[in-house]
Design an enzyme around this catalytic site. Structure first.
Site, PDB file in Angstrom:
ATOM      1  N   ALA A   1       0.845  -1.197   0.000  1.00  0.00           N
ATOM      2  CA  ALA A   1       0.000   0.000   0.000  1.00  0.00           C
ATOM      3  C   ALA A   1       0.871   1.234   0.000  1.00  0.00           C
ATOM      4  CB  ALA A   1      -0.929   0.023   1.214  1.00  0.00           C
ATOM      5  N   ASP A   2       0.362   2.284  -0.629  1.00  0.00           N
ATOM      6  CA  ASP A   2       1.017   3.588  -0.576  1.00  0.00           C
ATOM      7  C   ASP A   2       0.311   4.534   0.371  1.00  0.00           C
ATOM      8  OD1 ASP A   2       3.288   4.029  -2.865  1.00  0.00           O
ATOM      9  OD2 ASP A   2       1.877   2.452  -3.396  1.00  0.00           O
TER      10      ASP A   2
END
Length: 359
Positions: free
Chosen positions: A247-248
């Site tokens: 995830a960012d």
């Protein structure tokens, strides 16, 4: 030789130019914040944790070299704030650099308000604080790997071995070491509980084929590369038992921004009843954003789709939409969000982090 995204010692920083992989393994000197900004913007380094580390360590290198005011606490604090602000303009979507910048500013403010602290002591304490982020990232990643492996094995009849599918690159090349989603892969492999991992090529920058396949083969992990468009077929035909991605940025409701193509993987996994996991340290979680609709999505140049290695792949005048990320709704994250603290349902994440003082 171990693959590392960054090499650091006091006053010296090198970054592995990932745009040259797998054809060339080249570490390049980062002498300060401006060079780090360029490396982040040009995707020579990528992965939210590695971006945060490179940005902060480049500031530490400048401070160790004597950059910034030396006689005034307030002026040095302002210098640090300006450098952090500049770094944050490189890429907007990944949360980790913003979170670490916020925490570093708070640390500097606290030190400035401490009676008797000299500018030199402030400088030294900032450098030491930043250096501590390296070991924390490695420790968090190993915890993510352990929690994720145990959770996945607990859902598999007979306790494994398991076949996974992953997307983009979330390993040693995206972090200080070990990785997030690939940390889960590594933990399963080290337990003898991994049958195989399928990794998508991850167009248009091919982080899966260029980076994930490289580092997994380097470490002896059984990996099969597939085209992005083969992911649903692989789930159905090759016995995929769980999908694990990185995830960012994670919003308060559990919506997740990650590399473009993640959303469609979650849709396919939901259709086939395959648990879908997101592996991310707590620094990736941004509880100031109520939902994923508020996450800024970076759009990259169209030439990343129309050209590859200088070769024209499409009509150069064709209209191109090239978002770097998409948002996966929380209801599609059926396995859970794997953090250094444990595995949580998206609806549980905000409270779990608040209870641990992470927000």
């Amino acid at each position: 030789m171990a693959l590392e995204s960054l090499r650091y010692r006091r006053g010296s920083l090198e970054v592995l130019n990932q745009r040259l992989l797998p054809g060339q393994l080249r570490y390049e000197r980062v002498g300060g914040v401006e060079r780090a900004w360029g490396a982040i913007r040009n995707m020579e380094v990528r992965g939210a944790p590695a971006i945060a580390l490179l940005g902060c360590l480049s500031l530490a290198v400048e401070l160790a070299g004597g950059a910034g005011p030396s006689e005034d606490l307030g002026a040095l604090e302002e210098f640090v704030g300006q450098k952090l602000g500049f770094l944050l303009t490189a890429r907007p979507t990944a949360a980790n650099l913003g979170r670490e910048a916020e925490r570093l500013r708070a640390f500097v403010r606290q030190r400035v308000e401490t009676p008797g602290v000299t500018p030199q002591q402030l400088r030294e304490s900032i450098i030491e604080y930043i250096e501590g982020l390296l070991e924390k990232d490695r420790r968090d990643n190993r915890n993510i790997g352990a929690h994720g492996a145990s959770h996945i094995l607990g859902r598999v009849p007979g306790g494994g071995p398991v076949t996974l599918l992953t997307h983009c690159n979330t390993g040693t090349l995206a972090t200080a070491g070990y990785g997030t989603a690939l940390g889960v892969v590594r933990a399963l492999h080290q337990r003898g509980s991994l049958s195989r991992v399928f990794c998508t090529e991850t167009r248009p920058y091919n982080q899966g084929s260029r980076l994930s396949a490289l580092e997994l083969r380097h470490d002896g992990v059984p990996v099969t590369l597939i085209a992005d468009s083969a992911a649903a077929a692989a789930m159905r035909e090759r016995g995929v038992q769980a999908v694990v991605v990185g995830a960012d940025r994670v919003a308060a409701n559990g919506d997740v921004a990650n590399k473009i193509g993640t959303f469609q993987l979650a849709v396919a996994a939901r259709h086939m009843g395959i648990p879908f996991y997101v592996a991310a340290p707590s620094t990736t979680c941004d509880l100031t954003l109520a939902s994923g609709r508020l996450i800024p999505i970076e759009e990259r140049p169209g030439t990343e789709l129309t050209h590859l290695g200088g070769v024209l792949l499409a009509d150069p005048e064709v209209d191109v939409w090239n978002p770097s990320f998409d948002v996966t709704p929380h209801e599609l994250i059926t396995g859970g969000i794997i953090t250094e603290w444990g595995v949580f349902a998206p609806s549980e994440l905000s409270q779990a982090l608040a209870e641990r003082g992470e927000q």
